[in-house]
Design a protein around this motif. Structure first.
Motif, short mmCIF file in Angstrom:
data_model
loop_
_atom_site.label_atom_id
_atom_site.label_comp_id
_atom_site.label_asym_id
_atom_site.label_seq_id
_atom_site.Cartn_x
_atom_site.Cartn_y
_atom_site.Cartn_z
N SER A 161 0.82 -1.22 0.00
CA SER A 161 0.00 0.00 0.00
C SER A 161 0.85 1.26 0.00
N GLN A 162 2.16 1.10 0.22
CA GLN A 162 3.03 2.26 0.45
C GLN A 162 2.43 3.13 1.56
N TRP A 163 2.15 2.48 2.65
CA TRP A 163 1.47 3.12 3.77
C TRP A 163 2.05 2.55 5.06
N PHE B 83 -7.03 0.89 -2.53
CA PHE B 83 -6.67 1.41 -1.21
C PHE B 83 -7.30 2.79 -1.02
N ILE B 84 -8.08 2.95 0.03
CA ILE B 84 -8.67 4.29 0.23
C ILE B 84 -8.01 5.06 1.38
#
Lengths: 97, 109
Positions: free
Chosen positions: B67-69, B81-82
């Motif tokens: 998600s690069q999160w 992805f929200i």
């Protein structure tokens, strides 16, 4: 506030100011609310950031959060356990006030 | 990221229209942010699934990359992805979340 989380808050403040030139910035240390919980034992702090910046204009909420997460990537790996974000443009900030 | 792990995640997010990667379970969330997000989706009243990343070591690291999160919860709706807890809360406050979620849930299986 412990010295360690005060240092982290200071670091967050510097990084955000340098990169986003915020019109308004609040770095709130919530670490004391989480003392004793698993993340707190690992040593990371809990912070809430309110950032008002022109840099967010035309960006989705997801893009804004990605920008801030990227700025604080190093800190998020070690010193920050949880980060709550409020990201606003000056116009949005004015409407809220 | 290993192909096998990426395929596993691709599969999870396409097979589940509303999927929350959280700490803990629906019944026993183990983090305040995960708990808040689960409650919002319960309130919206659409079917949703959760993955307990505390039980899945490979996903705990893998989802951060995918998600690069950097944090959890991570919320996927309709395979996209929200965002995390703050974004979901803000979308919910504005009345936008239910629309997005219902649209994805209503899209034919």
């Amino acid at each position: 506030m412990s010295q360690k989380s005060a240092d982290t808050a200071q670091r967050i403040d510097e990084v955000v100011r340098l990169s986003l030139s915020p019109r308004h910035l609040e770095v709130i240390d919530d670490s004391h609310k989480h003392a004793g919980h698993a993340g707190a034992r690992e040593g990371g702090g809990h912070f809430t950031l309110v950032i008002v910046s022109e840099a967010f204009a035309g960006q989705s909420l997801l893009a804004r959060h990605r920008t801030v997460n990227a700025l604080l990537a190093e800190e998020l790996k070690s010193r920050i356990h949880a980060l709550a974000l409020k990201t606003l443009t000056p116009e949005e900030w004015a409407q809220r006030a | 990221m290993e192909d096998a792990l990426k395929q596993k995640i691709d599969g999870l997010i396409t097979q589940n229209k509303v999927l929350l990667f959280v700490k803990g379970t629906k019944t026993f969330p183990q983090c305040g942010f995960s708990s808040a997000v689960i409650n919002i989706f319960k309130e919206i009243g659409v079917p949703f699934e959760t993955v307990n990343i505390l039980q899945e070591g490979d996903l705990r690291q893998g989802m951060k990359e995918y998600s690069q999160w950097p944090t959890f919860p991570q919320i996927y709706v309709g395979g996209e992805f929200i965002g995390g807890c703050d974004i979901v809360k803000e979308m919910h406050d504005k009345g936008e979340l239910a629309k997005v979620v219902q649209k994805a849930a209503g899209a034919s299986a």
